[in-house]
Design a protein around this motif. Sequence first.
Motif, PDB file in Angstrom:
ATOM      1  N   GLY A  53       0.822  -1.201   0.000  1.00 35.47           N
ATOM      2  CA  GLY A  53       0.000   0.000   0.000  1.00 35.47           C
ATOM      3  C   GLY A  53       0.858   1.254   0.000  1.00 35.47           C
ATOM      4  N   ILE A  54       0.206   2.374   0.276  1.00 37.08           N
ATOM      5  CA  ILE A  54       0.902   3.656   0.325  1.00 37.08           C
ATOM      6  C   ILE A  54       0.809   4.217   1.740  1.00 37.08           C
ATOM      7  N   ASP A  65       4.654   4.510  -4.701  1.00 37.74           N
ATOM      8  CA  ASP A  65       5.775   4.566  -3.755  1.00 37.74           C
ATOM      9  C   ASP A  65       5.567   5.599  -2.656  1.00 37.74           C
ATOM     10  N   LEU A  66       4.389   6.204  -2.586  1.00 32.92           N
ATOM     11  CA  LEU A  66       4.114   7.274  -1.627  1.00 32.92           C
ATOM     12  C   LEU A  66       4.396   6.810  -0.200  1.00 32.92           C
ATOM     13  N   GLY A  67       5.418   7.387   0.413  1.00 36.00           N
ATOM     14  CA  GLY A  67       5.759   7.098   1.803  1.00 36.00           C
ATOM     15  C   GLY A  67       6.512   5.812   2.048  1.00 36.00           C
ATOM     16  N   LYS A  68       6.671   4.959   1.043  1.00 35.30           N
ATOM     17  CA  LYS A  68       7.300   3.650   1.275  1.00 35.30           C
ATOM     18  C   LYS A  68       8.771   3.758   1.645  1.00 35.30           C
ATOM     19  N   GLU A  69       9.511   4.623   0.970  1.00 34.48           N
ATOM     20  CA  GLU A  69      10.950   4.717   1.247  1.00 34.48           C
ATOM     21  C   GLU A  69      11.179   5.206   2.675  1.00 34.48           C
ATOM     22  N   ARG A  70      10.408   6.194   3.119  1.00 35.00           N
ATOM     23  CA  ARG A  70      10.563   6.680   4.499  1.00 35.00           C
ATOM     24  C   ARG A  70      10.141   5.622   5.514  1.00 35.00           C
ATOM     25  N   THR A  71       9.094   4.883   5.202  1.00 32.93           N
ATOM     26  CA  THR A  71       8.656   3.818   6.102  1.00 32.93           C
ATOM     27  C   THR A  71       9.736   2.749   6.186  1.00 32.93           C
ATOM     28  N   LYS A  72      10.308   2.402   5.041  1.00 35.17           N
ATOM     29  CA  LYS A  72      11.402   1.422   5.005  1.00 35.17           C
ATOM     30  C   LYS A  72      12.580   1.922   5.826  1.00 35.17           C
ATOM     31  N   GLN A  73      12.962   3.182   5.644  1.00 31.45           N
ATOM     32  CA  GLN A  73      14.082   3.748   6.390  1.00 31.45           C
ATOM     33  C   GLN A  73      13.818   3.731   7.894  1.00 31.45           C
ATOM     34  N   MET A  74      12.575   4.013   8.278  1.00 29.47           N
ATOM     35  CA  MET A  74      12.230   4.016   9.695  1.00 29.47           C
ATOM     36  C   MET A  74      12.394   2.608  10.277  1.00 29.47           C
ATOM     37  N   VAL A  94       3.262  -4.713   6.906  1.00 33.18           N
ATOM     38  CA  VAL A  94       2.793  -3.377   7.267  1.00 33.18           C
ATOM     39  C   VAL A  94       1.848  -2.933   6.167  1.00 33.18           C
ATOM     40  N   VAL A  95       0.582  -2.720   6.529  1.00 36.26           N
ATOM     41  CA  VAL A  95      -0.464  -2.423   5.558  1.00 36.26           C
ATOM     42  C   VAL A  95      -0.795  -0.940   5.580  1.00 36.26           C
ATOM     43  N   GLY A  96      -0.587  -0.294   4.438  1.00 32.74           N
ATOM     44  CA  GLY A  96      -0.936   1.108   4.287  1.00 32.74           C
ATOM     45  C   GLY A  96      -2.290   1.238   3.616  1.00 32.74           C
ATOM     46  N   LYS A  97      -2.548   2.416   3.087  1.00 38.85           N
ATOM     47  CA  LYS A  97      -3.777   2.648   2.329  1.00 38.85           C
ATOM     48  C   LYS A  97      -3.633   1.988   0.962  1.00 38.85           C
ATOM     49  N   GLU A  98      -4.732   1.485   0.409  1.00 34.89           N
ATOM     50  CA  GLU A  98      -4.750   0.837  -0.900  1.00 34.89           C
ATOM     51  C   GLU A  98      -3.745  -0.314  -0.984  1.00 34.89           C
ATOM     52  N   PRO A  99      -3.804  -1.268  -0.048  1.00 38.07           N
ATOM     53  CA  PRO A  99      -2.835  -2.367  -0.034  1.00 38.07           C
ATOM     54  C   PRO A  99      -3.056  -3.342  -1.175  1.00 38.07           C
ATOM     55  N   GLY A 100      -1.987  -4.074  -1.496  1.00 34.01           N
ATOM     56  CA  GLY A 100      -2.085  -5.136  -2.495  1.00 34.01           C
ATOM     57  C   GLY A 100      -2.792  -6.339  -1.896  1.00 34.01           C
ATOM     58  N   ALA A 101      -3.854  -6.779  -2.544  1.00 33.39           N
ATOM     59  CA  ALA A 101      -4.650  -7.894  -2.021  1.00 33.39           C
ATOM     60  C   ALA A 101      -3.824  -9.169  -1.915  1.00 33.39           C
ATOM     61  N   SER A 102      -2.896  -9.381  -2.830  1.00 33.16           N
ATOM     62  CA  SER A 102      -2.094 -10.592  -2.835  1.00 33.16           C
ATOM     63  C   SER A 102      -1.221 -10.695  -1.586  1.00 33.16           C
ATOM     64  N   ARG A 105      -3.441 -11.351   1.446  1.00 33.88           N
ATOM     65  CA  ARG A 105      -3.938 -12.730   1.406  1.00 33.88           C
ATOM     66  C   ARG A 105      -2.831 -13.711   1.816  1.00 33.88           C
ATOM     67  N   GLN A 106      -1.619 -13.514   1.278  1.00 31.15           N
ATOM     68  CA  GLN A 106      -0.499 -14.397   1.619  1.00 31.15           C
ATOM     69  C   GLN A 106      -0.162 -14.312   3.104  1.00 31.15           C
ATOM     70  N   ALA A 107      -0.188 -13.121   3.663  1.00 31.80           N
ATOM     71  CA  ALA A 107       0.112 -12.958   5.086  1.00 31.80           C
ATOM     72  C   ALA A 107      -0.938 -13.664   5.941  1.00 31.80           C
ATOM     73  N   ARG A 108      -2.190 -13.496   5.582  1.00 36.80           N
ATOM     74  CA  ARG A 108      -3.268 -14.151   6.355  1.00 36.80           C
ATOM     75  C   ARG A 108      -3.157 -15.663   6.265  1.00 36.80           C
ATOM     76  N   ALA A 109      -2.818 -16.171   5.080  1.00 35.96           N
ATOM     77  CA  ALA A 109      -2.689 -17.627   4.900  1.00 35.96           C
ATOM     78  C   ALA A 109      -1.561 -18.198   5.751  1.00 35.96           C
ATOM     79  N   ARG A 110      -0.564 -17.375   6.046  1.00 36.94           N
ATOM     80  CA  ARG A 110       0.583 -17.815   6.837  1.00 36.94           C
ATOM     81  C   ARG A 110       0.503 -17.355   8.293  1.00 36.94           C
TER      82      ARG A 110
END
Length: 114
Positions: A53-54, A65-74, A94-102, A105-110
């Motif tokens: 997500g963003i 990529d909105l905010g991802k690089e700063r989140t990664k750096q943090m 870490v789920v932001g706004k407009e997350p990727g469903a895949s 789904r993979q995280a929930r399955a695991r």
Amino acid sequence: RQMVPHNNPSAPATSANSIVPINGEKVRFEIPRPGVNGAVPNVLAGKKFVLTGIFPEVGGGSGLDLGKERTKQMIESFGGRVTTGVSGKTNFVVVGKEPGASKVRQARARDIPL
């Protein structure tokens, strides 16, 4: 995702600050830094994260990529490691706004915490 309120609203915004709306008010937040204001250094050491997500509250970047690089750096500044795909070695997604469903789904399955 924990953000620490900035104590000086007249301080200039820097790359570590963001202004975000909370309950209709604009509030300045400072991204936590290890060892500052009680933020524990290396608290994420040995943990692997995936971002999806963003993260407009964090700022920086644009589009998907909105905010991802700063989140990664943090995360990395606290000793964590950020990877691009969910695997059996992932500790958190870490789920932001407009997350990727895949990825969600993979995280929930695991049974990986979101």
